[in-house]
Design a protein around this motif. Structure first.
Motif, PDB file in Angstrom:
ATOM      1  N   ASN A 257      -7.941 -14.757  43.117  1.00 54.04           N
ATOM      2  CA  ASN A 257      -7.591 -16.172  43.248  1.00 54.04           C
ATOM      3  C   ASN A 257      -8.300 -17.009  42.182  1.00 54.04           C
ATOM      4  O   ASN A 257      -7.766 -18.012  41.713  1.00 54.04           O
ATOM      5  N   LYS A 258      -9.506 -16.589  41.797  1.00 53.31           N
ATOM      6  CA  LYS A 258     -10.261 -17.319  40.777  1.00 53.31           C
ATOM      7  C   LYS A 258      -9.758 -17.003  39.374  1.00 53.31           C
ATOM      8  O   LYS A 258      -9.499 -17.911  38.585  1.00 53.31           O
ATOM      9  N   TYR A 259      -9.636 -15.704  39.081  1.00 52.82           N
ATOM     10  CA  TYR A 259      -9.448 -15.273  37.698  1.00 52.82           C
ATOM     11  C   TYR A 259      -8.037 -14.787  37.385  1.00 52.82           C
ATOM     12  O   TYR A 259      -7.720 -14.524  36.223  1.00 52.82           O
ATOM     13  N   GLY A 260      -7.194 -14.629  38.404  1.00 53.65           N
ATOM     14  CA  GLY A 260      -5.861 -14.116  38.140  1.00 53.65           C
ATOM     15  C   GLY A 260      -5.921 -12.671  37.680  1.00 53.65           C
ATOM     16  O   GLY A 260      -6.595 -11.853  38.294  1.00 53.65           O
ATOM     17  N   LYS A 261      -5.215 -12.359  36.581  1.00 46.06           N
ATOM     18  CA  LYS A 261      -5.169 -10.979  36.097  1.00 46.06           C
ATOM     19  C   LYS A 261      -6.214 -10.720  35.022  1.00 46.06           C
ATOM     20  O   LYS A 261      -6.053  -9.816  34.198  1.00 46.06           O
ATOM     21  N   ASP A 262      -7.296 -11.508  35.037  1.00 44.90           N
ATOM     22  CA  ASP A 262      -8.406 -11.253  34.113  1.00 44.90           C
ATOM     23  C   ASP A 262      -9.278 -10.158  34.725  1.00 44.90           C
ATOM     24  O   ASP A 262     -10.275 -10.404  35.386  1.00 44.90           O
ATOM     25  N   TYR A 263      -8.858  -8.906  34.487  1.00 51.88           N
ATOM     26  CA  TYR A 263      -9.442  -7.764  35.197  1.00 51.88           C
ATOM     27  C   TYR A 263     -10.928  -7.603  34.905  1.00 51.88           C
ATOM     28  O   TYR A 263     -11.675  -7.136  35.758  1.00 51.88           O
ATOM     29  N   ARG A 264     -11.358  -7.973  33.713  1.00 55.94           N
ATOM     30  CA  ARG A 264     -12.779  -7.798  33.393  1.00 55.94           C
ATOM     31  C   ARG A 264     -13.654  -8.716  34.225  1.00 55.94           C
ATOM     32  O   ARG A 264     -14.743  -8.335  34.639  1.00 55.94           O
ATOM     33  N   LYS A 265     -13.178  -9.921  34.472  1.00 58.59           N
ATOM     34  CA  LYS A 265     -13.942 -10.837  35.330  1.00 58.59           C
ATOM     35  C   LYS A 265     -13.938 -10.351  36.778  1.00 58.59           C
ATOM     36  O   LYS A 265     -14.944 -10.458  37.479  1.00 58.59           O
ATOM     37  N   ILE A 266     -12.804  -9.799  37.189  1.00 64.32           N
ATOM     38  CA  ILE A 266     -12.732  -9.232  38.542  1.00 64.32           C
ATOM     39  C   ILE A 266     -13.681  -8.041  38.648  1.00 64.32           C
ATOM     40  O   ILE A 266     -14.378  -7.870  39.656  1.00 64.32           O
ATOM     41  N   GLU A 267     -13.705  -7.231  37.602  1.00 62.48           N
ATOM     42  CA  GLU A 267     -14.582  -6.059  37.601  1.00 62.48           C
ATOM     43  C   GLU A 267     -16.036  -6.469  37.744  1.00 62.48           C
ATOM     44  O   GLU A 267     -16.784  -5.893  38.539  1.00 62.48           O
ATOM     45  N   SER A 268     -16.450  -7.477  36.983  1.00 63.17           N
ATOM     46  CA  SER A 268     -17.840  -7.936  37.071  1.00 63.17           C
ATOM     47  C   SER A 268     -18.114  -8.616  38.405  1.00 63.17           C
ATOM     48  O   SER A 268     -19.210  -8.549  38.946  1.00 63.17           O
ATOM     49  N   TYR A 269     -17.098  -9.261  38.969  1.00 66.94           N
ATOM     50  CA  TYR A 269     -17.241  -9.925  40.256  1.00 66.94           C
ATOM     51  C   TYR A 269     -17.446  -8.902  41.366  1.00 66.94           C
ATOM     52  O   TYR A 269     -18.294  -9.063  42.240  1.00 66.94           O
ATOM     53  N   LEU A 270     -16.639  -7.827  41.325  1.00 61.17           N
ATOM     54  CA  LEU A 270     -16.764  -6.776  42.337  1.00 61.17           C
ATOM     55  C   LEU A 270     -18.013  -5.944  42.097  1.00 61.17           C
ATOM     56  O   LEU A 270     -18.809  -5.718  42.997  1.00 61.17           O
ATOM     57  N   GLY A 271     -18.120  -5.431  40.866  1.00 60.45           N
ATOM     58  CA  GLY A 271     -19.273  -4.614  40.530  1.00 60.45           C
ATOM     59  C   GLY A 271     -19.186  -3.176  40.993  1.00 60.45           C
ATOM     60  O   GLY A 271     -20.047  -2.369  40.661  1.00 60.45           O
ATOM     61  N   THR A 272     -18.151  -2.831  41.763  1.00 62.81           N
ATOM     62  CA  THR A 272     -18.041  -1.469  42.311  1.00 62.81           C
ATOM     63  C   THR A 272     -16.797  -0.737  41.833  1.00 62.81           C
ATOM     64  O   THR A 272     -16.617   0.425  42.154  1.00 62.81           O
ATOM     65  N   ARG A 273     -15.930  -1.429  41.073  1.00 64.02           N
ATOM     66  CA  ARG A 273     -14.654  -0.831  40.682  1.00 64.02           C
ATOM     67  C   ARG A 273     -14.466  -0.884  39.171  1.00 64.02           C
ATOM     68  O   ARG A 273     -14.925  -1.802  38.516  1.00 64.02           O
ATOM     69  N   THR A 274     -13.733   0.117  38.652  1.00 64.27           N
ATOM     70  CA  THR A 274     -13.439   0.149  37.219  1.00 64.27           C
ATOM     71  C   THR A 274     -12.203  -0.706  36.926  1.00 64.27           C
ATOM     72  O   THR A 274     -11.461  -1.084  37.838  1.00 64.27           O
ATOM     73  N   LEU A 275     -11.979  -0.979  35.651  1.00 61.16           N
ATOM     74  CA  LEU A 275     -10.805  -1.757  35.250  1.00 61.16           C
ATOM     75  C   LEU A 275      -9.516  -1.087  35.720  1.00 61.16           C
ATOM     76  O   LEU A 275      -8.611  -1.744  36.224  1.00 61.16           O
ATOM     77  N   ALA A 276      -9.439   0.241  35.551  1.00 64.59           N
ATOM     78  CA  ALA A 276      -8.229   0.974  35.934  1.00 64.59           C
ATOM     79  C   ALA A 276      -7.975   0.848  37.436  1.00 64.59           C
ATOM     80  O   ALA A 276      -6.834   0.644  37.864  1.00 64.59           O
ATOM     81  N   GLN A 277      -9.040   0.979  38.218  1.00 67.39           N
ATOM     82  CA  GLN A 277      -8.894   0.877  39.668  1.00 67.39           C
ATOM     83  C   GLN A 277      -8.442  -0.524  40.075  1.00 67.39           C
ATOM     84  O   GLN A 277      -7.591  -0.684  40.947  1.00 67.39           O
ATOM     85  N   ILE A 278      -9.023  -1.533  39.409  1.00 66.22           N
ATOM     86  CA  ILE A 278      -8.668  -2.919  39.718  1.00 66.22           C
ATOM     87  C   ILE A 278      -7.225  -3.186  39.314  1.00 66.22           C
ATOM     88  O   ILE A 278      -6.481  -3.861  40.028  1.00 66.22           O
ATOM     89  N   ARG A 279      -6.825  -2.637  38.179  1.00 65.23           N
ATOM     90  CA  ARG A 279      -5.456  -2.854  37.708  1.00 65.23           C
ATOM     91  C   ARG A 279      -4.448  -2.280  38.703  1.00 65.23           C
ATOM     92  O   ARG A 279      -3.467  -2.937  39.052  1.00 65.23           O
TER      93      ARG A 279
END
Length: 101
Positions: free
Chosen positions: A23-45
């Motif tokens: 909701n914050k970053y949309g499809k900016d997967y790198r920001k989501i990755e840093s936000y989660l801290g437990t998942r890789t870019l591929a997993q988040i995608r």
């Protein structure tokens, strides 16, 4: 040791944080990755894809799918078969009547 099992299924906490990040970053997967801290870019995608599919299907599918099933029922086939027959019958009958008259 539990990395193999955790890689496939997301915990409720991860899911919650993912939604917040999306909701914050949309499809900016790198920001989501840093936000989660437990998942890789591929997993988040891949998870984003599933999340969007779930969003697209959940609100409308339950009502629209039942309507579509009713539309595409046996009646649909009958109308198409009769529609094909009708014009040929009418054309042959009109030509014979004009000749007879």
């Amino acid at each position: 040791s539990s990395s193999s099992s955790s890689s496939s299924s997301w915990t409720a906490d991860e899911e919650k944080r993912f939604v917040e990040a999306y909701n914050k970053y949309g499809k900016d997967y790198r920001k989501i990755e840093s936000y989660l801290g437990t998942r890789t870019l591929a997993q988040i995608r891949s998870h984003t894809r599933k999340y969007l599919l779930k969003l697209a299907s959940s609100p409308s599918s339950s009502s629209s799918s039942t309507k579509q099933k009713r539309k595409n029922g046996p009646h649909h086939n009958n109308t198409s078969s009769t529609a094909k027959r009708e014009p040929s019958l009418s054309s042959s009958s009109s030509s014979s009547s004009s000749r007879g008259g």
